[in-house]
Design an enzyme around this catalytic site. Structure first.
Site, mmCIF file in Angstrom:
data_model
loop_
_atom_site.group_PDB
_atom_site.id
_atom_site.type_symbol
_atom_site.label_atom_id
_atom_site.label_comp_id
_atom_site.label_asym_id
_atom_site.label_seq_id
_atom_site.Cartn_x
_atom_site.Cartn_y
_atom_site.Cartn_z
ATOM 1 N N LYS A 54 -15.696 83.576 -24.543
ATOM 2 C CA LYS A 54 -16.438 82.793 -25.528
ATOM 3 C C LYS A 54 -16.601 81.329 -25.137
ATOM 4 O O LYS A 54 -17.505 80.642 -25.630
ATOM 5 C CB LYS A 54 -15.727 82.877 -26.880
ATOM 6 C CG LYS A 54 -15.806 84.231 -27.559
ATOM 7 C CD LYS A 54 -17.142 84.430 -28.245
ATOM 8 C CE LYS A 54 -17.129 85.633 -29.167
ATOM 9 N NZ LYS A 54 -18.412 85.792 -29.889
ATOM 10 N N SER A 307 -12.364 90.858 -21.585
ATOM 11 C CA SER A 307 -12.987 89.729 -22.279
ATOM 12 C C SER A 307 -12.037 88.687 -22.835
ATOM 13 O O SER A 307 -12.428 87.526 -23.003
ATOM 14 C CB SER A 307 -13.881 90.254 -23.409
ATOM 15 O OG SER A 307 -13.140 91.112 -24.271
#
Length: 328
Positions: A54, A307
């Site tokens: 992110k 991730s």
């Protein structure tokens, strides 16, 4: 209508975030390659300074703000990783940050946000509830809203992963990507297919509360009820007024799968026991799909995007319990 995210946008994002977000390693997994008779690589976004992919999108968006906007501060609603990324990027760029989270966000992720100097506000039982507070801060305090996914600048930032994949693994056949709001899959898919349209993009969501998959099936954005999950980072809706990622995912995703909590738990434990990595549930759903759905990838060159690392020992123990005592 013009394309909301172009390959050029992704190259511009890379120039904007270079030297701040990490160019993360891509490593070969001997254990997974042997298990699936394929050439499997792991893209370690867990090694970003904020602990997850992110950061790329948050940096790209916040770096685009004017000095006046930075002075008024930034806000967002988050299931955890985006909040950490906004907090990290805001601190780096000298802006105040208020991160709104729901009661479903694990305490370790809230603590990580606060450790970066941001204010964490716990609001309601869903990400939509948290967004109400974030939008209030925008309207009443003039703060800039940093969308978790539905913003071309956010998706372009995440798309820089795709550029790195194609540079490091030009023979890539397929990537499996966690699918929630679609910023990661949409951005990475746009980069990959912009360079090689033949790359197969597979999205993976948890079994319940898969907002993007349900929306694609309905032919329009729909609301879903959020439920607690080992893959909590994949929770939340895509927004009934989605302006970017719904169309982007529909265009670049070739197929998708849902995975159970038990499948996610097994994949988490594989990473812990065989890859020697402590990673969150959302980071392992690609492996969970390969295992649970028996996807035939023999002979393929594959990248799994790992991730984020937003997990604690308690969550890993819960995963162990699910595997030892599977659902009937």
């Amino acid at each position: 209508m013009s394309d909301p995210v172009t390959l050029h946008d992704i190259y511009l994002a890379r120039a904007r975030i270079q030297g701040q977000a990490a160019r993360t390693p891509l490593i070969h997994s001997q254990s997974l390659s042997a298990r699936f008779d394929a050439d499997i690589h792991l893209k370690l976004e867990t090694l970003q300074p904020s602990g997850a992919f992110k950061l790329r999108g948050a940096l790209n968006k916040i770096a685009s703000l004017s000095p006046d906007q930075l002075e008024r501060g930034v806000t967002t609603a988050s299931t955890g990783n985006h909040g950490r990324a906004v907090a990290w990027a805001a601190k780096r760029l000298g802006a105040r940050a208020v991160i709104c989270v729901s009661e479903l966000v694990p305490a370790n992720k809230v603590a990580a946000i606060e450790a970066l100097g941001a204010e964490a506000r716990v609001i309601g039982r869903s990400q939509d509830d948290a967004f109400v507070e974030a939008r209030r801060l925008v309207s009443e305090a003039g703060m800039a809203l940093i969308e978790p996914f539905d913003d071309p600048l956010i998706a372009a930032g995440q798309g820089t992963i795709g550029l790195e994949l194609m540079e490091d693994l030009p023979k890539l056949d397929r990537t499996l990507i966690g699918l929630s709001g679609g910023g990661l899959l949409g951005g990475v898919g746009r980069a990959l297919k912009g360079i090689n349209p033949g790359v197969h993009v597979t999205g993976v969501s948890m079994e319940k509360g898969a907002a993007m998959i349900d929306s694609l099936a309905a032919g329009r954005p729909v609301e879903v009820e959020e439920e607690a999950s080992l893959a909590d980072s994949l929770g939340g809706g895509i927004g009934l007024d989605n302006r970017c990622t719904y169309a982007l995912v529909r265009e670049v995703m070739d197929d998708h799968y849902r995975v159970s909590e038990t499948a996610i738990a097994r994949a988490m434990l594989h990473f812990f026991e065989h890859e020697k990595m402590l990673v969150e549930g959302a980071a392992v759903v690609g492996l969970a799909a390969l295992e649970a759905h028996g996807i035939d990838v023999r002979g393929e060159t594959i990248a799994l995007i790992v991730s984020g690392n937003g997990v604690d020992a308690g969550t890993l123990m819960r995963a162990r319990t699910l595997v030892d005592y599977p659902e009937r």
